[in-house]
Motif scaffolding. Structure first.
Motif, PDB file in Angstrom:
ATOM      1  N   SER A 321       4.502   3.510  16.480  1.00 14.70           N
ATOM      2  CA  SER A 321       3.472   4.335  15.850  1.00 14.70           C
ATOM      3  C   SER A 321       3.692   4.360  14.341  1.00 14.70           C
ATOM      4  O   SER A 321       4.792   4.641  13.870  1.00 14.70           O
ATOM      5  CB  SER A 321       3.525   5.751  16.415  1.00 14.70           C
ATOM      6  N   ILE A 322       2.632   4.063  13.588  1.00 11.90           N
ATOM      7  CA  ILE A 322       2.708   4.034  12.124  1.00 11.90           C
ATOM      8  C   ILE A 322       2.180   5.347  11.564  1.00 11.90           C
ATOM      9  O   ILE A 322       0.991   5.660  11.670  1.00 11.90           O
ATOM     10  CB  ILE A 322       1.905   2.852  11.548  1.00 11.90           C
ATOM     11  N   CYS A 323       3.072   6.115  10.970  1.00 10.21           N
ATOM     12  CA  CYS A 323       2.680   7.378  10.334  1.00 10.21           C
ATOM     13  C   CYS A 323       2.163   7.077   8.921  1.00 10.21           C
ATOM     14  O   CYS A 323       2.848   6.458   8.119  1.00 10.21           O
ATOM     15  CB  CYS A 323       3.880   8.320  10.278  1.00 10.21           C
ATOM     16  N   HIS A 324       0.947   7.503   8.639  1.00 12.47           N
ATOM     17  CA  HIS A 324       0.359   7.234   7.319  1.00 12.47           C
ATOM     18  C   HIS A 324      -0.456   8.435   6.871  1.00 12.47           C
ATOM     19  O   HIS A 324      -0.681   9.379   7.647  1.00 12.47           O
ATOM     20  CB  HIS A 324      -0.503   5.969   7.366  1.00 12.47           C
ATOM     21  N   GLN A 325      -0.923   8.385   5.644  1.00 11.08           N
ATOM     22  CA  GLN A 325      -1.681   9.496   5.061  1.00 11.08           C
ATOM     23  C   GLN A 325      -3.141   9.131   4.814  1.00 11.08           C
ATOM     24  O   GLN A 325      -3.802   9.674   3.938  1.00 11.08           O
ATOM     25  CB  GLN A 325      -1.019   9.952   3.748  1.00 11.08           C
ATOM     26  N   GLY A 326      -3.639   8.181   5.579  1.00 13.94           N
ATOM     27  CA  GLY A 326      -5.041   7.823   5.468  1.00 13.94           C
ATOM     28  C   GLY A 326      -5.281   6.642   4.552  1.00 13.94           C
ATOM     29  O   GLY A 326      -4.357   6.032   4.009  1.00 13.94           O
ATOM     30  N   LEU A 327      -6.540   6.312   4.376  1.00 18.35           N
ATOM     31  CA  LEU A 327      -6.934   5.164   3.565  1.00 18.35           C
ATOM     32  C   LEU A 327      -6.750   5.449   2.076  1.00 18.35           C
ATOM     33  O   LEU A 327      -6.864   6.591   1.622  1.00 18.35           O
ATOM     34  CB  LEU A 327      -8.391   4.800   3.841  1.00 18.35           C
ATOM     35  N   ARG A 328      -6.488   4.394   1.326  1.00 21.40           N
ATOM     36  CA  ARG A 328      -6.422   4.504  -0.129  1.00 21.40           C
ATOM     37  C   ARG A 328      -7.804   4.869  -0.673  1.00 21.40           C
ATOM     38  O   ARG A 328      -8.815   4.743   0.028  1.00 21.40           O
ATOM     39  CB  ARG A 328      -5.950   3.168  -0.739  1.00 21.40           C
TER      40      ARG A 328
END
Length: 395
Positions: A321-328
């Motif tokens: 699972s890739i934890c990210h903060q959304g699209l640039r």
């Protein structure tokens, strides 16, 4: 004084130039107005990495890249498909080749020779190109522009708007036209980033891997999957392997990655069962699976360095699972979704609320992944709207 042209094309990107050529070839007098100091700036920027013109694959498969818009774009793209684009480039003296993945490039691997040949062709057709002409809307039936020589007004029998989306504003696509059309009652879908990178708040241990490529991985978000390459950057993750997943990521789908897509869970479990009981996770990843350092770093970054029980090792490798903060931010995206809705257009891409005004290119409400699909739709909608505008003028 107000000049009159048979057609005014606003925007000198691939869609606008294609439309201008079609109208001029039909014998009509054409003005192309471009807000920037030179033409085709986004196309030239894309050409720095090879200029992927189109993709050589069966049309039915090609059209699936446009998802919800595929049905209404189908006749447009069918009329100017991958082979037609290669023939068009060849006619401009630009030989092309098909890469191993079906992507089509000019043999010179850049855009500038194609643009020069294209502009020479338009000059021979007596197309009048004005740069630094910023369109500001209408005054009655007249098109209004801010120019180096002051405010100018031009009238036209037909107008083609090819104003781009709302990304890479420094190259001309700032979406400022949307309010002008909205004020005229044109139906618009909100802009959203497409072919966009992801924000990831990396820990310091990822810094040595910035700029590194993640290859031979399967990325999944919702109903979309990709085997494309992804690059680690200081801002997050970027690259073709993610760009095609933007539609579902934008809707909040979880991002998962299979670090070893060519090996099944059963094979990995079998191999792991033969390893010593005291085997350490890091040793297994590096030496047992021979994962490159960037993949190992990503694994531990996303698992927060947790001491996973051995029973979870394989499952995590196969579905990390890739934890990210959304699209640039949208302006950094390669393209945008949203724009002029299909319902606002007739079959010739003319605005129903503004007879004689046609639209083309990225300002229409469609999106597609990189890989030749973006440019193909820009070329094809430009050609289609240009031909429809030429017929309108003749009538």
């Amino acid at each position: 004084m107000q000049a009159h042209f048979d057609a005014v094309v606003i925007g000198a990107g691939p869609a606008g130039l294609m439309a201008a050529g079609e109208i001029a070839a039909a014998g009509h007098r054409v003005l192309v107005a471009e807000a920037k100091p030179s033409v085709a700036r986004k196309l030239l920027m894309a050409g720095k990495s090879g200029l992927n013109l189109t993709k050589d694959e069966p049309l039915s498969q090609f059209l699936t890249a446009y998802r919800e818009a595929s049905s209404w774009l189908s006749p447009v793209i069918s009329a100017f498909d991958a082979q037609a684009i290669q023939d068009w480039a060849q006619a401009l003296g630009q030989d092309t080749f098909v890469g191993s993945t079906g992507r089509v490039f000019p043999k010179v691997m850049k855009a500038s020779p194609l643009v020069r040949a294209w502009m020479a062709q338009l000059t021979n057709l007596n197309v009048d190109v004005r740069t630094r002409w910023q369109w500001t809307g209408w005054d009655g039936d007249a098109l209004c522009f801010d120019t180096p020589d002051g405010a100018q007004q031009v009238s036209a029998t037909a107008t083609v708007l090819a104003l781009g989306g709302a990304s890479w504003s420094r190259l001309g696509s700032d979406g400022s036209w949307a309010q002008i059309l909205a004020d005229r009652g044109v139906g618009l879908a909100p802009f959203a980033p497409a072919n966009a990178a992801l924000c990831v708040n990396w820990s310091p241990h990822m810094t040595p891997h910035f700029g590194g490529a993640l290859k031979s991985m399967r990325w999944t978000a919702g109903d979309l999957t990709s085997r494309g390459e992804v690059t680690l950057s200081r801002h997050g993750l970027e690259g073709g392997g993610l760009y095609s997943l933007t539609p579902t990521l934008r809707q909040g789908a979880d991002l998962m990655v299979d670090l070893l897509p060519d090996l099944s869970v059963e094979v990995l479990e079998s191999r792991l069962s033969k390893k010593p009981a005291k085997l350490r996770l890091a040793h297994w990843l590096r030496n047992g699976l021979r994962l490159p350092p960037a993949k190992v770093a990503l694994f531990f970054e996303m698992t927060k360095g947790a001491d996973l029980p051995r029973s979870q090792w394989v499952a995590t490798v196969k579905s990390l699972s890739i934890c990210h903060q959304g699209l640039r931010p949208m302006d950094e995206a390669i393209s945008t979704a949203g724009g002029v809705k299909q319902a606002a257009l007739d079959d010739g891409l003319m605005l129903r609320e503004l007879p004689g005004v046609f639209c083309a290119g990225e300002m229409l409400d469609w999106e597609a992944p990189t890989g030749g699909y973006l440019l193909t739709a820009c070329f094809a909608t430009g050609r289609w709207s240009g031909r429809a505008a030429a017929e309108w003028i003749s009538r």
